[in-house]
Design a protein around this motif. Structure first.
Motif, short mmCIF file in Angstrom:
data_model
loop_
_atom_site.label_atom_id
_atom_site.label_comp_id
_atom_site.label_asym_id
_atom_site.label_seq_id
_atom_site.Cartn_x
_atom_site.Cartn_y
_atom_site.Cartn_z
N GLY A 58 0.63 -3.34 4.43
CA GLY A 58 -0.77 -2.20 4.08
C GLY A 58 -0.99 -1.74 6.29
O GLY A 58 -0.63 -2.36 6.68
N THR A 89 1.53 3.84 4.48
CA THR A 89 2.65 2.69 4.60
C THR A 89 3.80 2.84 3.91
O THR A 89 5.07 2.62 4.83
CB THR A 89 1.79 1.84 3.44
OG1 THR A 89 0.45 0.88 3.87
CG2 THR A 89 2.78 -0.19 3.44
N ASP A 103 -6.96 -3.77 2.82
CA ASP A 103 -5.69 -3.59 2.62
C ASP A 103 -5.53 -5.19 2.05
O ASP A 103 -4.82 -5.28 1.57
CB ASP A 103 -4.33 -2.84 2.77
CG ASP A 103 -4.21 -1.74 3.18
OD1 ASP A 103 -5.12 -0.61 1.56
OD2 ASP A 103 -3.98 -0.91 3.65
N ASP A 159 1.54 -1.36 0.61
CA ASP A 159 0.28 0.01 -0.17
C ASP A 159 0.34 0.71 0.02
O ASP A 159 1.79 1.52 0.33
CB ASP A 159 -1.27 -0.18 0.98
CG ASP A 159 -1.54 1.44 1.46
OD1 ASP A 159 -1.95 1.50 0.28
OD2 ASP A 159 -1.48 1.71 1.94
#
Lengths: 265, 265
Positions: free
Chosen positions: B239, B124, B244, B120
């Motif tokens: 993530g 992140t 995610d 991500d």
């Protein structure tokens, strides 16, 4: 500094020099105490000191990043002991129980008696903390754990006793699902649950002989599928291990109860 | 108490009475400092004080128990600021990156160029901390966030820059997958990534017009299915949001990067 003798009538014998010495000592004492308190004066942020990375490690466990660990890392044994025993664990479990109760009240049980919650037992409803303290949070020891569990002496986890009654009061079926061996520990587990305040659950599901040696995810998925086949709707699922909460028919919502003591794959 | 003047030669002018006063003041000062330091003397356990339940709340967020929250709870804004800004967040991200790198080295990339990791972007790889600090960690504000993101000024998260290069060095394909709007933010995101040290990724996948308004899980699942259809094997997925990491083709292992600033459903 406008502070003079006149402001401290209870110390009438003090000369101005004594007062200065007193204030210097107060300052020195304060700084010493701050050092002794772990270098954490009031202006320091919460959690700002994490020697050994144990707070990081614990959060990584809860987030399911740290997997397949066999024992608490040696530098973190003292940290885990303190976390479990001195209040933060209890607060974290209470916080989880509050969230679970709030969710359950938003998704109330219907009238057909088929809305259900699944609760794990070990370190979800019943605490094994006394055992793991005695073992210094070491690696899993099946014989010693069986001896401990067969005593039926696990304390109930207060916030989870409360949650159990909230769920029952809300009209949910409550199924207790545990990987404990049914033949060896069935009687002691039932007695322990009763003694700890868990009365009136709908079913106690332990590991029957056919599932011995199978992983928790496989066994628990099979039992949850069976509940679903009986048309129960698993509204929520609560466990201290991610393996309680993954697999088939995991539930509409899953809730992870904190446990930095051991990992079950 | 066997301590006498003779033991403290550097205080030759002190009378016995002065010494007693000095010691009392040291004690009083210490106790005062301990109180001021938040009631946490050295013998108190780590994390033993959690006024407001903010540490509990943060761990519940990481464990995916606390969901659908719209802003940091008001009593925890100061805690989250301190957590994010004063070191613990950085240590937690580093800890996660170490675990990810360790896992990636245990499951190395094959020679066919199809072993992949999905990362991500927001919080992140790139940090939005300066934006959320300015907004006092308040509720999501799409226009203000777009204005911030279009500046391309997000700092790279150091541990994740390192992880990115470790994965690339290990022969993995690295796909950056983000719900950012492709049309509005594509150019600024690419420039921001380059400036922050993320160079040589295999694909930057942003939200195309067809996925506008869809949930993160739906959009990201669709994009991961597309990668799988191209025969990429998603070995890992990283993530800061559980959305995610859930849905289709989530990856062999998923890793949650800490983020107590906001929740994306």
């Amino acid at each position: 500094l406008s502070l003079t003798r006149a402001h401290i009538p209870e110390l009438p014998a003090m000369a101005a020099l004594d007062l200065r010495r007193w204030l210097v000592a107060l300052l020195v004492g304060s700084l010493a105490a701050v050092q002794v308190a772990g270098g954490a004066p009031w202006f320091w942020p919460p959690g700002g000191d994490d020697p050994g990375g144990c707070l990081s490690w614990r959060v990584m466990v809860e987030a399911n990043n740290a997997k397949f660990w066999r024992a608490v890392p040696a530098p973190c044994v003292g940290y885990v002991w303190a976390y479990m025993s001195w209040g933060q664990y209890g607060r974290d479990v209470s916080s989880a129980a509050d969230q679970i109760a709030a969710y359950a009240s938003q998704a109330p049980a219907g009238d057909d008696g088929l809305d259900a919650w699944v609760l794990d037992i070990d370190d979800t409803c019943l605490s094994n903390l006394p055992y793991y303290q005695a073992k210094q949070f070491g690696a899993y020891d099946p014989a010693a754990f069986k001896a401990w569990a067969s005593r039926g002496a696990c304390p109930g986890i207060p916030a989870m006793v409360r949650l159990f009654w909230v769920l029952k009061g809300g009209g949910f079926r409550v199924f207790l699902l545990s990987g404990r061996d049914e033949e060896a520990l069935g009687a002691s587990t039932a007695a322990n649950l009763a003694a700890a305040g868990f009365a009136g659950y709908d079913r106690l599901i332990l590991r029957s002989a056919g599932y011995r040696g199978q992983s928790s995810v496989v066994f628990k998925s099979a039992e949850r599928r069976r509940l679903a086949a009986e048309e129960y709707r698993i509204r929520g699922n609560v466990g201290d291990q991610w393996s309680d909460l993954q697999g088939d028919n995991a539930g509409d919502r899953v809730f992870k109860v904190p446990n930095p003591m051991y990992f079950v794959p």
